[in-house]
Enzyme design. Structure first.
Site, PDB file in Angstrom:
ATOM      1  N   TYR A 147       0.856  -1.183   0.000  1.00  0.00           N
ATOM      2  CA  TYR A 147       0.000   0.000   0.000  1.00  0.00           C
ATOM      3  C   TYR A 147       0.896   1.239   0.000  1.00  0.00           C
ATOM      4  CZ  TYR A 147      -3.678   3.189   1.817  1.00  0.00           C
ATOM      5  OH  TYR A 147      -4.552   4.227   2.014  1.00  0.00           O
ATOM      6  N   LYS A 177      -1.374  -1.186  -4.127  1.00  0.00           N
ATOM      7  CA  LYS A 177      -2.411  -0.145  -4.027  1.00  0.00           C
ATOM      8  C   LYS A 177      -1.664   1.176  -4.078  1.00  0.00           C
ATOM      9  CE  LYS A 177      -6.071   1.699  -1.016  1.00  0.00           C
ATOM     10  NZ  LYS A 177      -5.631   3.094  -0.973  1.00  0.00           N
ATOM     11  N   VAL A 219      -8.842   1.534  -6.129  1.00  0.00           N
ATOM     12  CA  VAL A 219      -9.311   1.496  -4.747  1.00  0.00           C
ATOM     13  C   VAL A 219      -9.518   2.931  -4.300  1.00  0.00           C
ATOM     14  CG1 VAL A 219      -8.848   0.727  -2.397  1.00  0.00           C
ATOM     15  CG2 VAL A 219      -7.884  -0.546  -4.332  1.00  0.00           C
TER      16      VAL A 219
END
Length: 310
Positions: A147, A177, A219
């Site tokens: 992330y 992400k 996302v």
């Protein structure tokens, strides 16, 4: 706690809603809203994957036990309704991250993601890779995602440098992400990515640019309440109708620009979700401040003036 077998692994594509954490007015977890929340996403927004306990979910303001309770409820209520439940397990402490990673594997999450520690910051890509490797090692069967959100962590290491050779250190590595605005870095992650990876973009107002670079999915927090419209953007892009795709992207930008002038932050974003969805997700947890009522009303009115019903 029930032990669930992990779902068959598949690439993450399309929209993934970064979920808000429901709280009571007193600031305690409100698990009763999670079931209706999942139904709202699937039935009203056409969003069938979620990213839980991330930035939007106020993970760093939650205790480890609270994060476990939430994940159990999300996974249980999403079973048979959602395609993917990806759990953010990043913490400032390696041991806490490992504890949450093990737990996510035990309850049948579809993947885990880890943010960089941001108090004692890794100074190099190698240091960050070592941290990620240690977390992934305790849940080796779970798809693992890095992330990347440098504006929050203050860790100015490119994602491309982090993923360099990472598949050798973390066999379960399945993507990034990418919540950063550096589209060159994002493009280089796409260029380096392996067929089993999903490189997911996390800056909602720039999604169309990321799609042009080859984003596999996205996302974001706004997909909680504009997911049905952004699904049309994805469809338009896939059909090659850039004019229509741009129109939708510009609408989201218009909303967020309006909200930003009023101080758009997590508290405001969460209240906008309350207004639009009809759910009762409560206020944010301190130190994030609740949204002033007049701001919430103004932004909700702007939302309805821009976006029609799906």
């Amino acid at each position: 706690m029930s032990i669930m077998a992990p779902a068959a692994e598949k690439n993450v594509t399309g929209l993934v809603a970064a979920t808000f954490t429901p709280f009571t007015p007193e600031g305690e977890l409100n698990l009763s809203e999670i079931g209706p929340y999942i139904d709202y996403l699937t039935e009203k927004q056409g969003v069938n994957s979620i990213f839980v306990n991330g930035t939007t979910g106020e993970s760093m303001s939650l205790s480890v036990p609270e994060r476990k309770i939430l994940v159990e409820e999300w996974c249980q209520k999403a079973k048979g309704k959602m395609d993917q439940v990806i759990v953010h397990v990043g913490c400032m402490s390696l041991k806490d991250s490992q504890e949450l990673a093990r737990h996510a594997g035990q309850i049948g999450a579809d993947g885990i993601a880890v943010i960089s520690p941001s108090f004692f910051k890794p100074s190099t890509a190698n240091a960050l890779r070592m941290f990620l490797q240690e977390v992934a090692s305790v849940a080796p069967t779970l798809p693992f995602y890095y992330y990347h959100i440098p504006a929050v962590t203050g860790v100015n290491v490119t994602a491309r440098d982090v993923v360099e050779g990472i598949e050798k250190l973390i066999p379960s590595f399945r993507g990034v992400k990418f919540s950063g605005s550096d589209l060159m870095d994002f493009g280089q992650c796409i260029s380096y990515s392996r067929p089993c990876w999903s490189i997911l973009y996390g800056i909602d107002e720039q999604l169309l640019a990321a799609l042009a670079l080859g984003a596999h999915g996205a996302v974001g927090s706004t997909y909680n309440y504009v997911g049905c419209h952004i699904n049309r953007l994805l469809s338009d892009f896939e059909k090659g109708d850039l004019i229509q795709a741009r129109k939708i992207q510009f609408k989201l930008q218009e909303l967020l620009l309006f909200a930003t002038k009023l101080g758009f932050d997590l508290g405001v974003n969460k209240q906008l979700m309350n207004e639009v969805s009809g759910l009762n997700l409560g206020p944010p947890r301190l130190p994030v401040m609740p949204c002033p009522p007049d701001h919430a009303l103004s932004i909700a009115q702007k939302y309805y003036s821009i976006f029609s019903e799906c």
